[in-house]
Design a protein around this motif. Structure first.
Motif, PDB file in Angstrom:
ATOM      1  N   SER A   1      30.304  47.517  35.454  1.00 55.64           N
ATOM      2  CA  SER A   1      29.940  46.582  36.521  1.00 55.64           C
ATOM      3  C   SER A   1      31.021  45.520  36.707  1.00 55.64           C
ATOM      4  O   SER A   1      31.400  45.195  37.837  1.00 55.64           O
ATOM      5  N   TRP A   2      31.500  44.988  35.604  1.00 51.79           N
ATOM      6  CA  TRP A   2      32.544  43.961  35.659  1.00 51.79           C
ATOM      7  C   TRP A   2      33.809  44.489  36.325  1.00 51.79           C
ATOM      8  O   TRP A   2      34.422  43.803  37.144  1.00 51.79           O
ATOM      9  N   VAL A   3      34.201  45.721  35.997  1.00 52.62           N
ATOM     10  CA  VAL A   3      35.391  46.327  36.616  1.00 52.62           C
ATOM     11  C   VAL A   3      35.190  46.440  38.127  1.00 52.62           C
ATOM     12  O   VAL A   3      36.081  46.084  38.908  1.00 52.62           O
ATOM     13  N   PHE A   4      34.037  46.898  38.553  1.00 55.79           N
ATOM     14  CA  PHE A   4      33.776  47.052  39.984  1.00 55.79           C
ATOM     15  C   PHE A   4      33.823  45.701  40.706  1.00 55.79           C
ATOM     16  O   PHE A   4      34.305  45.606  41.832  1.00 55.79           O
ATOM     17  N   ARG A   5      33.323  44.655  40.047  1.00 53.53           N
ATOM     18  CA  ARG A   5      33.363  43.315  40.648  1.00 53.53           C
ATOM     19  C   ARG A   5      34.783  42.763  40.672  1.00 53.53           C
ATOM     20  O   ARG A   5      35.252  42.275  41.698  1.00 53.53           O
ATOM     21  N   SER A   6      35.463  42.849  39.551  1.00 57.31           N
ATOM     22  CA  SER A   6      36.767  42.202  39.460  1.00 57.31           C
ATOM     23  C   SER A   6      37.863  42.965  40.203  1.00 57.31           C
ATOM     24  O   SER A   6      38.715  42.343  40.830  1.00 57.31           O
ATOM     25  N   TYR A   7      37.867  44.280  40.162  1.00 54.96           N
ATOM     26  CA  TYR A   7      38.931  45.031  40.820  1.00 54.96           C
ATOM     27  C   TYR A   7      38.657  45.233  42.311  1.00 54.96           C
ATOM     28  O   TYR A   7      39.513  44.979  43.148  1.00 54.96           O
ATOM     29  N   PHE A   8      37.461  45.719  42.638  1.00 60.53           N
ATOM     30  CA  PHE A   8      37.151  46.045  44.031  1.00 60.53           C
ATOM     31  C   PHE A   8      36.573  44.867  44.808  1.00 60.53           C
ATOM     32  O   PHE A   8      36.485  44.912  46.023  1.00 60.53           O
TER      33      PHE A   8
ATOM     34  N   VAL B   1      33.131  54.593  44.696  1.00 63.68           N
ATOM     35  CA  VAL B   1      33.237  53.141  44.590  1.00 63.68           C
ATOM     36  C   VAL B   1      34.177  52.520  45.621  1.00 63.68           C
ATOM     37  O   VAL B   1      34.165  51.308  45.805  1.00 63.68           O
ATOM     38  N   ALA B   2      34.994  53.347  46.282  1.00 66.25           N
ATOM     39  CA  ALA B   2      35.920  52.833  47.296  1.00 66.25           C
ATOM     40  C   ALA B   2      36.409  53.990  48.148  1.00 66.25           C
ATOM     41  O   ALA B   2      36.257  55.154  47.777  1.00 66.25           O
TER      42      ALA B   2
ATOM     43  N   GLU C   1      24.506  48.290  41.292  1.00 64.37           N
ATOM     44  CA  GLU C   1      23.981  49.503  41.944  1.00 64.37           C
ATOM     45  C   GLU C   1      24.916  50.701  41.704  1.00 64.37           C
ATOM     46  O   GLU C   1      24.462  51.798  41.366  1.00 64.37           O
ATOM     47  N   LEU C   2      26.222  50.480  41.887  1.00 65.41           N
ATOM     48  CA  LEU C   2      27.195  51.557  41.664  1.00 65.41           C
ATOM     49  C   LEU C   2      27.227  51.982  40.204  1.00 65.41           C
ATOM     50  O   LEU C   2      27.300  53.176  39.893  1.00 65.41           O
ATOM     51  N   MET C   3      27.168  51.020  39.298  1.00 62.45           N
ATOM     52  CA  MET C   3      27.164  51.331  37.867  1.00 62.45           C
ATOM     53  C   MET C   3      25.943  52.182  37.518  1.00 62.45           C
ATOM     54  O   MET C   3      26.055  53.160  36.764  1.00 62.45           O
ATOM     55  N   LEU C   4      24.775  51.834  38.057  1.00 65.50           N
ATOM     56  CA  LEU C   4      23.566  52.623  37.784  1.00 65.50           C
ATOM     57  C   LEU C   4      23.688  54.028  38.374  1.00 65.50           C
ATOM     58  O   LEU C   4      23.216  55.000  37.770  1.00 65.50           O
ATOM     59  N   GLN C   5      24.328  54.142  39.514  1.00 61.95           N
ATOM     60  CA  GLN C   5      24.538  55.466  40.103  1.00 61.95           C
ATOM     61  C   GLN C   5      25.432  56.305  39.191  1.00 61.95           C
ATOM     62  O   GLN C   5      25.160  57.484  38.961  1.00 61.95           O
ATOM     63  N   VAL C   6      26.492  55.705  38.666  1.00 62.26           N
ATOM     64  CA  VAL C   6      27.365  56.410  37.713  1.00 62.26           C
ATOM     65  C   VAL C   6      26.545  56.841  36.506  1.00 62.26           C
ATOM     66  O   VAL C   6      26.624  57.989  36.056  1.00 62.26           O
TER      67      VAL C   6
ATOM     68  N   HIS D   1      33.429  43.925  44.627  1.00 62.41           N
ATOM     69  CA  HIS D   1      32.033  44.172  44.974  1.00 62.41           C
ATOM     70  C   HIS D   1      31.174  42.999  44.501  1.00 62.41           C
ATOM     71  O   HIS D   1      31.476  42.355  43.489  1.00 62.41           O
ATOM     72  N   SER D   2      30.105  42.733  45.214  1.00 60.96           N
ATOM     73  CA  SER D   2      29.154  41.711  44.788  1.00 60.96           C
ATOM     74  C   SER D   2      28.514  42.164  43.476  1.00 60.96           C
ATOM     75  O   SER D   2      28.573  43.343  43.106  1.00 60.96           O
ATOM     76  N   GLU D   3      27.898  41.233  42.797  1.00 58.80           N
ATOM     77  CA  GLU D   3      27.234  41.577  41.531  1.00 58.80           C
ATOM     78  C   GLU D   3      26.163  42.642  41.752  1.00 58.80           C
ATOM     79  O   GLU D   3      26.053  43.601  40.981  1.00 58.80           O
TER      80      GLU D   3
END
Length: 99
Positions: free
Chosen positions: A42-49, A71-72, A58-63, A51-53
């Motif tokens: 989740s942190w990677v998705f927020r910090s790199y892309f 994710v992009a 949501e994306l992390m749970l899908q993974v 994405h909102s928390e």
């Protein structure tokens, strides 16, 4: 100018091979793995892309539940850069053509 069956082609029409076609969009897919913590993903998705928390969660749970998440997306070069970045963060990621 070229003549084909009595019709005259303009230089634009005969120079189609040098005309760039629109690029197909690509998507970045992150895959589930048994190594990374869900909070880290989740942190990677927020910090790199950026994405909102909520979206990152949501994306992390899908993974986690489905084994993968898109994710992009975008141009191939950008998507390749994003896949490389995910690898540098220790996540398993691949590049796919969008449908």
């Amino acid at each position: 100018m070229s003549s084909v069956q009595g019709s005259t082609l303009t230089s634009e029409e005969t120079d189609l091979s040098t005309t760039s076609l629109p690029q197909r969009p690509y998507q970045v897919v992150v895959w589930n793995d048994p190594v990374n913590l869900m909070s880290y993903v989740s942190w990677v998705f927020r910090s790199y892309f950026g994405h909102s928390e909520a979206r990152a969660h949501e994306l992390m749970l899908q993974v986690h539940h489905e084994g993968r998440a898109v994710v992009a997306g975008g141009a191939r070069e950008k998507a390749e850069k994003d896949v490389t970045a995910m690898h540098q963060y220790g996540l398993q990621a691949t590049l796919e053509e969008s449908e």
